[in-house]
Design an enzyme around this catalytic site. Sequence first.
Site, PDB file in Angstrom:
ATOM      1  N   GLY A   1      -3.388 -13.562  18.691  1.00  0.00           N
ATOM      2  CA  GLY A   1      -2.890 -12.726  20.076  1.00  0.00           C
ATOM      3  C   GLY A   1      -1.905 -13.323  21.056  1.00  0.00           C
ATOM      4  O   GLY A   1      -2.167 -13.232  22.326  1.00  0.00           O
TER       5      GLY A   1
ATOM      6  N   MET B   1      -4.544  -6.139  11.777  1.00  0.00           N
ATOM      7  CA  MET B   1      -4.465  -6.067  10.418  1.00  0.00           C
ATOM      8  C   MET B   1      -5.257  -4.911   9.561  1.00  0.00           C
ATOM      9  O   MET B   1      -5.187  -5.305   8.192  1.00  0.00           O
ATOM     10  CB  MET B   1      -4.610  -7.505   9.687  1.00  0.00           C
ATOM     11  CG  MET B   1      -3.750  -8.529  10.292  1.00  0.00           C
ATOM     12  SD  MET B   1      -2.212  -8.312   9.993  1.00  0.00           S
ATOM     13  CE  MET B   1      -2.035  -8.626   8.403  1.00  0.00           C
TER      14      MET B   1
ATOM     15  N   ILE C   1      -5.517  -1.238   8.213  1.00  0.00           N
ATOM     16  CA  ILE C   1      -4.919   0.328   8.664  1.00  0.00           C
ATOM     17  C   ILE C   1      -5.995   1.449   8.973  1.00  0.00           C
ATOM     18  O   ILE C   1      -7.141   1.475   8.526  1.00  0.00           O
ATOM     19  CB  ILE C   1      -4.621   0.755   6.954  1.00  0.00           C
ATOM     20  CG1 ILE C   1      -3.482  -0.155   6.507  1.00  0.00           C
ATOM     21  CG2 ILE C   1      -4.000   2.230   6.884  1.00  0.00           C
ATOM     22  CD1 ILE C   1      -3.651  -0.038   4.939  1.00  0.00           C
ATOM     23  N   LEU C   2      -5.308   2.167  10.123  1.00  0.00           N
ATOM     24  CA  LEU C   2      -6.112   2.947  10.733  1.00  0.00           C
ATOM     25  C   LEU C   2      -5.779   4.425   9.997  1.00  0.00           C
ATOM     26  O   LEU C   2      -4.899   4.976   9.676  1.00  0.00           O
ATOM     27  CB  LEU C   2      -5.740   3.466  12.335  1.00  0.00           C
ATOM     28  CG  LEU C   2      -6.117   1.869  13.091  1.00  0.00           C
ATOM     29  CD1 LEU C   2      -5.242   1.980  14.300  1.00  0.00           C
ATOM     30  CD2 LEU C   2      -7.495   1.804  13.349  1.00  0.00           C
TER      31      LEU C   2
ATOM     32  N   ASN D   1       2.612   0.061  18.301  1.00  0.00           N
ATOM     33  CA  ASN D   1       2.422  -1.079  17.329  1.00  0.00           C
ATOM     34  C   ASN D   1       3.645  -1.842  17.487  1.00  0.00           C
ATOM     35  O   ASN D   1       4.790  -1.529  17.847  1.00  0.00           O
ATOM     36  CB  ASN D   1       2.183  -0.566  15.878  1.00  0.00           C
ATOM     37  CG  ASN D   1       1.981  -1.703  14.806  1.00  0.00           C
ATOM     38  OD1 ASN D   1       1.247  -2.731  15.202  1.00  0.00           O
ATOM     39  ND2 ASN D   1       2.943  -1.773  13.830  1.00  0.00           N
TER      40      ASN D   1
ATOM     41  N   HIS E   1       6.162  -4.627  15.057  1.00  0.00           N
ATOM     42  CA  HIS E   1       6.157  -5.017  13.873  1.00  0.00           C
ATOM     43  C   HIS E   1       7.392  -5.906  13.904  1.00  0.00           C
ATOM     44  O   HIS E   1       8.386  -5.749  14.549  1.00  0.00           O
ATOM     45  CB  HIS E   1       6.560  -3.843  13.011  1.00  0.00           C
ATOM     46  CG  HIS E   1       6.734  -4.029  11.465  1.00  0.00           C
ATOM     47  ND1 HIS E   1       5.743  -4.380  10.872  1.00  0.00           N
ATOM     48  CD2 HIS E   1       7.976  -4.360  10.878  1.00  0.00           C
ATOM     49  CE1 HIS E   1       6.025  -4.695   9.722  1.00  0.00           C
ATOM     50  NE2 HIS E   1       7.532  -4.650   9.557  1.00  0.00           N
TER      51      HIS E   1
ATOM     52  N   GLU F   1       1.511   6.854   8.309  1.00  0.00           N
ATOM     53  CA  GLU F   1       2.225   5.915   7.400  1.00  0.00           C
ATOM     54  C   GLU F   1       2.313   4.644   7.912  1.00  0.00           C
ATOM     55  O   GLU F   1       2.679   4.471   9.177  1.00  0.00           O
ATOM     56  CB  GLU F   1       3.670   6.665   7.122  1.00  0.00           C
ATOM     57  CG  GLU F   1       3.563   8.130   6.356  1.00  0.00           C
ATOM     58  CD  GLU F   1       3.173   9.009   7.440  1.00  0.00           C
ATOM     59  OE1 GLU F   1       3.729   8.838   8.310  1.00  0.00           O
ATOM     60  OE2 GLU F   1       2.495   9.958   6.675  1.00  0.00           O
TER      61      GLU F   1
ATOM     62  N   ASP G   1       3.610   1.206   9.243  1.00  0.00           N
ATOM     63  CA  ASP G   1       4.961   0.714  10.163  1.00  0.00           C
ATOM     64  C   ASP G   1       5.818   1.964  10.145  1.00  0.00           C
ATOM     65  O   ASP G   1       7.193   1.638   9.920  1.00  0.00           O
ATOM     66  CB  ASP G   1       5.438  -0.571   9.406  1.00  0.00           C
ATOM     67  CG  ASP G   1       4.389  -1.688   9.276  1.00  0.00           C
ATOM     68  OD1 ASP G   1       3.754  -1.902  10.171  1.00  0.00           O
ATOM     69  OD2 ASP G   1       4.666  -2.513   8.239  1.00  0.00           O
TER      70      ASP G   1
HETATM   71  C1  GRF Z   1       3.307 -10.484  15.129  1.00  0.00           C
HETATM   72  O1  GRF Z   1       4.353 -10.910  14.272  1.00  0.00           O
HETATM   73  C2  GRF Z   1       3.296  -8.896  15.161  1.00  0.00           C
HETATM   74  O2  GRF Z   1       4.549  -8.433  14.984  1.00  0.00           O
HETATM   75  C3  GRF Z   1       2.624  -8.608  14.060  1.00  0.00           C
HETATM   76  O3  GRF Z   1       1.627  -9.650  13.804  1.00  0.00           O
HETATM   77  C4  GRF Z   1       1.889 -10.759  14.423  1.00  0.00           C
HETATM   78  C5  GRF Z   1       0.871 -10.958  15.439  1.00  0.00           C
HETATM   79  O4  GRF Z   1       0.814 -12.001  16.276  1.00  0.00           O
HETATM   80  N1  GRF Z   1       2.186  -7.300  13.491  1.00  0.00           N
HETATM   81  P1  GRF Z   1      -0.046 -12.250  17.372  1.00  0.00           P
HETATM   82  O5  GRF Z   1      -1.300 -12.401  17.119  1.00  0.00           O
HETATM   83  O6  GRF Z   1       0.356 -11.443  18.514  1.00  0.00           O
HETATM   84  O7  GRF Z   1       0.297 -13.969  17.827  1.00  0.00           O
END
Ligand code: GRF
Length: 222
Positions: free
Chosen positions: A12, A90, A92-93, A107, A109, A143, A145
């Site tokens: 987080g 983590m 998938i919705l 989101n 990424h 889809e 990402d």
């Molecule tokens: C980040 O690198 C984000 O881009 C990816 O997951 C990681 C989450 O890190 N989707 P955190 O939990 O915010 O530290």
Amino acid sequence: MLRVAVLISGTGTNLQALLDATGTGVVPARIVLVVSSREDAGGLARAERAGVPTAVVRPEDYADREAFDLAIDDILRRQEIDLVCLAGWMRILGRSFVERWIDRILNIHPSLLPAFRGLETHARVLEAGLPVTGCTVHFVRPEIDAGPVLVQGIVPVLPQDTAESLRLRVLEVEHRIYPRALALVASGRVRVEGEKVQIADERPGERLVVHPLVLALAAASS
Ligand code: GRF
């Protein structure tokens, strides 16, 4: 004031960046709920420290993805959420969830989308031998990402980088682009048109953050 829910599964740090940005009152958005798909997610303690209510919704407690998605949808509606921010979420919705919340889910990424969708992005960037990578905040589509890009960050890859050193450098910029993206949405200037994001009275560079090393390296190499 935009009512925001942040969905997490891990440490987080992006949630923390959003909490810090909204805690000062500068961004007209308030994080009113943090949902975690794991009860041991480190981000839950961050939410508690900030006084934000949390909910744990574990996929293993539901018969299938549809039931899991419905449970999340129900919580978000009860809290009258306007915008959902996925931050290290983590799961998938499903398509119907995403369609119900279309253009109201962001989101983050850790790559320059549409390049390097999926997991292990930093190792793949190193394997490809690229000198630059980055991170993206985008509106979510069914889809993985994929979806209209809102803000991107540019990060240099250094010769001695490992996947871990690169991850940490990209993360620094993630913590800047997510608050930027949220501030833009909260300002009411953002519109999604088809697969593109339009920003009213957009200023050059508003959707772009560069790691400080980019400027230093550019100066050194010119
Ligand atoms: C980040 O690198 C984000 O881009 C990816 O997951 C990681 C989450 O890190 N989707 P955190 O939990 O915010 O530290």
